[in-house]
Design an enzyme around this catalytic site. Sequence first.
Site, PDB file in Angstrom:
ATOM      1  N   GLU A 218       0.828  -1.201   0.000  1.00  0.00           N
ATOM      2  CA  GLU A 218       0.000   0.000   0.000  1.00  0.00           C
ATOM      3  C   GLU A 218       0.867   1.257   0.000  1.00  0.00           C
ATOM      4  O   GLU A 218       0.336   2.366  -0.006  1.00  0.00           O
ATOM      5  CB  GLU A 218      -0.926   0.001   1.216  1.00  0.00           C
ATOM      6  CG  GLU A 218      -1.919  -1.146   1.223  1.00  0.00           C
ATOM      7  CD  GLU A 218      -2.831  -1.115   2.425  1.00  0.00           C
ATOM      8  OE1 GLU A 218      -3.871  -0.432   2.350  1.00  0.00           O
ATOM      9  OE2 GLU A 218      -2.500  -1.759   3.438  1.00  0.00           O
ATOM     10  N   GLY A 284      21.234   7.924   8.894  1.00  0.00           N
ATOM     11  CA  GLY A 284      21.810   8.797   9.908  1.00  0.00           C
ATOM     12  C   GLY A 284      20.925   9.062  11.108  1.00  0.00           C
ATOM     13  O   GLY A 284      21.326   9.794  12.034  1.00  0.00           O
TER      14      GLY A 284
END
Length: 341
Positions: A218, A284
């Site tokens: 989805e 990160g």
Amino acid sequence: MHSFALGIGTQNTRGDWLEVYYPAPLVHPDDGLAAAVQTALEAPAGSAAVSFLPEDCAALADALQSAGHPEQAELAEALSHSRRPLVAMLLDSDRPPQTTPEVYLKLHLLSHRLVKPHGVDLTGMFGLLRNVAWTSEGAIDVDELPARRLKARLEGRPLSVASVDKFPRMADYVVPEGVRIGDAARVRLGAYLGEGTTVMHEGFVNFNAGSEGPGMIEGRVSAGVIVGRGSDLGGGSSTMGTLSGGGSLTIRVGEDCLIGANAGVGIPLGDRCTVEAGLYVTAGTRVTLIDADGNEAGIVTARELAGQSDLLLRRHSRTGRIECLTNQSAAALNEALHVHN
């Protein structure tokens, strides 16, 4: 021999290929097939896109029949009725593509499930594909669209443009067995949809990417991303592909994972991982580790968690910090949704 296909395509007025449809591509066929085709079409040895005419089909069909490939011979006979350009594509190795027919063969191999994502070399393919208007009258070179639109109007025909893109819809070329696609415009040719995959209306699957199936898509499966068996990408979720900031790192979502609605990942995940709805985790991202007793066990960047299994990634509702715990329950697909795929 790496792969082979007979195709019928579209060219612009200058003779440039816009697209090619290969009804029955083959991967790793025997060498006798290549020899038969090269002899029948007087083609050079090695990799080549060989154009041929309907009147060549009888000789080609006889050669393929003699080489022990009756299905390809039957296809050659069917192509004898074509009014469109015909091409035989032979690849003796998996080299970077050199022509548009070669790119289309590799995209077909992916969507036919003959190779998996990252299973063929697509280096440099974008420079070979023209920007095409995909219309109710087929593929049209964008530069030639105004003249074709005027011609259609003068003849009293509507000409509808579905998209302007380098890639067509997969379902116009290949519909793999055992899949459901809510909106065919959201699955590009070159997508790999394993049996049992459902792509809902807001789902999207790019080329050289897909689901091993069964699975529920989805959200967005970006170029280069592979989703493992039994995983669910919630509505509005996203995976960072190699063309959207992911660099050369392959983003894989493992088996029995759940990427919540409007969540996303920019790192590969192992099996049985869950990412909370609305949380986007990139390499990160600073993540606080929580041990089995609920205590803080350190802070890492998400790239240090890449590929690990049984992770639950969530955002603390009061502090807003991103936490990682051991996932206590894997995602489970609703089997009733996939039983008649």
